[in-house]
Each structure stands twice: as structure tokens, then as C-alpha cells.
Design a protein around this motif. Structure first.
Motif, PDB file in Angstrom:
ATOM      1  N   LEU A   6     -36.091 -28.055 134.099  1.00 45.48           N
ATOM      2  CA  LEU A   6     -36.599 -26.366 134.283  1.00 45.48           C
ATOM      3  C   LEU A   6     -38.268 -26.374 134.203  1.00 45.48           C
ATOM      4  N   SER A   7     -38.754 -25.970 135.274  1.00 44.63           N
ATOM      5  CA  SER A   7     -40.244 -25.667 135.303  1.00 44.63           C
ATOM      6  C   SER A   7     -40.396 -24.121 135.076  1.00 44.63           C
ATOM      7  N   ILE A   8     -41.435 -23.757 134.381  1.00 45.82           N
ATOM      8  CA  ILE A   8     -41.886 -22.349 134.328  1.00 45.82           C
ATOM      9  C   ILE A   8     -43.425 -22.239 134.600  1.00 45.82           C
ATOM     10  N   ILE A   9     -43.654 -21.220 135.424  1.00 44.63           N
ATOM     11  CA  ILE A   9     -44.899 -20.999 135.939  1.00 44.63           C
ATOM     12  C   ILE A   9     -45.263 -19.747 134.872  1.00 44.63           C
ATOM     13  N   VAL A  28     -37.570 -23.427 139.295  1.00 43.85           N
ATOM     14  CA  VAL A  28     -38.554 -22.836 138.758  1.00 43.85           C
ATOM     15  C   VAL A  28     -38.515 -21.497 138.465  1.00 43.85           C
ATOM     16  N   VAL A  29     -39.138 -20.955 137.463  1.00 44.69           N
ATOM     17  CA  VAL A  29     -38.969 -19.693 137.088  1.00 44.69           C
ATOM     18  C   VAL A  29     -40.561 -19.394 136.960  1.00 44.69           C
ATOM     19  N   ILE A  30     -40.807 -18.147 137.512  1.00 44.27           N
ATOM     20  CA  ILE A  30     -41.957 -17.410 137.273  1.00 44.27           C
ATOM     21  C   ILE A  30     -41.854 -16.268 136.312  1.00 44.27           C
ATOM     22  N   ASP A  31     -42.685 -16.610 135.219  1.00 41.96           N
ATOM     23  CA  ASP A  31     -42.249 -16.019 133.916  1.00 41.96           C
ATOM     24  C   ASP A  31     -43.665 -15.327 133.375  1.00 41.96           C
ATOM     25  N   ALA A  69     -44.384 -15.871 129.339  1.00 39.70           N
ATOM     26  CA  ALA A  69     -44.739 -17.335 129.003  1.00 39.70           C
ATOM     27  C   ALA A  69     -46.406 -17.220 129.352  1.00 39.70           C
ATOM     28  N   THR A  70     -46.984 -18.092 128.700  1.00 41.15           N
ATOM     29  CA  THR A  70     -48.614 -18.129 128.617  1.00 41.15           C
ATOM     30  C   THR A  70     -48.766 -19.366 129.398  1.00 41.15           C
ATOM     31  N   LEU A  71     -48.081 -20.353 128.887  1.00 41.16           N
ATOM     32  CA  LEU A  71     -48.732 -21.616 129.552  1.00 41.16           C
ATOM     33  C   LEU A  71     -47.597 -22.132 130.906  1.00 41.16           C
ATOM     34  N   THR A  72     -47.949 -22.928 131.559  1.00 39.52           N
ATOM     35  CA  THR A  72     -46.791 -23.606 132.663  1.00 39.52           C
ATOM     36  C   THR A  72     -46.271 -24.710 131.839  1.00 39.52           C
ATOM     37  N   TYR A  73     -44.804 -24.849 132.164  1.00 38.12           N
ATOM     38  CA  TYR A  73     -44.244 -25.948 131.866  1.00 38.12           C
ATOM     39  C   TYR A  73     -43.591 -26.674 132.855  1.00 38.12           C
ATOM     40  N   LEU A  74     -43.967 -27.863 133.262  1.00 38.83           N
ATOM     41  CA  LEU A  74     -43.253 -28.484 134.193  1.00 38.83           C
ATOM     42  C   LEU A  74     -42.252 -29.709 134.079  1.00 38.83           C
ATOM     43  N   ALA A  75     -41.195 -29.740 134.620  1.00 40.07           N
ATOM     44  CA  ALA A  75     -40.548 -30.824 134.790  1.00 40.07           C
ATOM     45  C   ALA A  75     -41.090 -32.283 134.590  1.00 40.07           C
ATOM     46  N   ARG A  76     -40.625 -33.165 133.886  1.00 40.30           N
ATOM     47  CA  ARG A  76     -41.519 -34.218 133.699  1.00 40.30           C
ATOM     48  C   ARG A  76     -42.012 -35.205 135.023  1.00 40.30           C
ATOM     49  N   GLY A  77     -41.028 -35.108 135.806  1.00 39.98           N
ATOM     50  CA  GLY A  77     -41.270 -35.586 137.126  1.00 39.98           C
ATOM     51  C   GLY A  77     -42.250 -35.086 137.772  1.00 39.98           C
ATOM     52  N   GLY A  78     -42.965 -33.681 137.462  1.00 37.19           N
ATOM     53  CA  GLY A  78     -44.207 -33.024 138.127  1.00 37.19           C
ATOM     54  C   GLY A  78     -44.988 -33.266 137.076  1.00 37.19           C
TER      55      GLY A  78
END
Length: 158
Positions: free
Chosen positions: A124-127, A28-31, A34-43
Motif C-alpha cells: 500500500l502507498s499513501i500520498i 494508492v490512497v490519497i490521505d 497522513a502528514t507524510l507519504t508512504y510508498l510501497a518498497r518497490g517505489g
């Protein structure tokens, strides 16, 4: 009279979904870029399904071609009043709570969509910054620990 939203439901998401692999992928990356949050498919998939389940019969869905998230007619502040916070639980007991204004984004003056998308990089998940709003975020380099502190932005404006 508004119907009450269901509260306090933990989604069945495998914690391994958000772990960094031995090869350095995922995590998980705190970015703040990035405007939006991108979660790994499993989440992402369980979250999307739960949002749709909660909205069923309460909100009018809108088809937005090209968007892979649920969208609805309405106004976030009015139509999502009482919507449960979404809480991301991090290792070490650290939580990041998203209220409706952090979980959804206005598309037009009378339409909104979920501001959490499926990650294009499967592991990869991005907050993003919408999820970070109303929080101070700190990272302790020595102990390698992150912390989130909710702040009242109205106090900062005065």
C-alpha cells in the motif's frame, strides 16, 4: 555559484508496484489525515537511492537514528533551490508534482529529511498532506477519475 541539479530522469519503477491486487490489497490512497507519504518498497527504494545520488557531494548527510530516509544539514528553501520536482504519474495521464517543500520536511532549523517513507504495509502507498499541499484535488465519482490542480497559495492569502 550553485551546481545545477540533474533534471528529467524517470526512475525505473515497475507500475505494478502501485496497482491494487485482485484480492483488494495494495494500490494508492490519497490521505489528508497522513502528514507524510508512504510508498510501497518497490517505489520507495529507487526514489531514496536517486535522492541520495543527487545529494552526494552537494549536501552534508545527517544520521537520524530511527528514520529510514535520507536527512541532511541545511535549509530546504536555500539548499534545495533548483532541486528537480518529483512527479507521481497516475493512470489516465494524471500527474502530481512535488517541489522540494513537498518532498522534504524540516526537522530542526538547520536539518531536513525526505518526507517520503517506506510503507509499513508493503503493497500500500499513501500520498500524505505534505505531497498534497499547493494542490486542489478532485475525484469524479461517476467516472472514477482523480485530478490534481496546482494552485498559487499566495493568491489565496491576499
Amino acid at each position: 555559484m550553485a551546481l545545477a541539479w540533474e533534471l528529467d530522469k524517470q526512475l525505473d519503477i515497475d507500475p505494478q508496484t502501485f496497482r491494487r491486487t485482485a484480492s483488494g490489497n495494495g494500490g494508492v490512497v490519497i490521505d489528508s489525515g497522513a502528514t507524510l507519504t508512504y510508498l510501497a518498497r518497490g517505489g520507495f527504494e529507487p526514489l531514496r537511492a536517486e535522492v541520495q545520488r543527487l545529494a552526494d557531494g552537494r549536501l552534508q548527510p545527517v544520521d537520524r537514528p530511527g528514520l529510514k530516509v535520507p536527512c541532511y544539514n541545511g535549509v530546504i528553501e536555500r539548499d534545495l533551490e533548483g532541486f528537480p520536482s518529483v512527479v507521481f504519474h497516475f493512470a489516465g495521464g494524471v500527474d502530481l508534482g512535488l517541489d522540494p517543500e513537498s518532498m522534504f520536511m524540516e526537522i530542526t532549523s538547520n536539518q531536513f529529511c525526505m518526507a517520503v517513507m517506506p510503507s509499513e504495509r508493503q503493497e500500500l502507498s499513501i500520498i500524505g498532506v505534505l505531497a498534497q499541499q499547493k494542490h486542489n484535488i478532485a475525484y469524479d465519482l461517476a467516472s472514477k477519475k482523480i485530478s490534481f490542480q496546482r494552485i498559487d497559495c499566495e493568491l489565496l492569502e491576499s
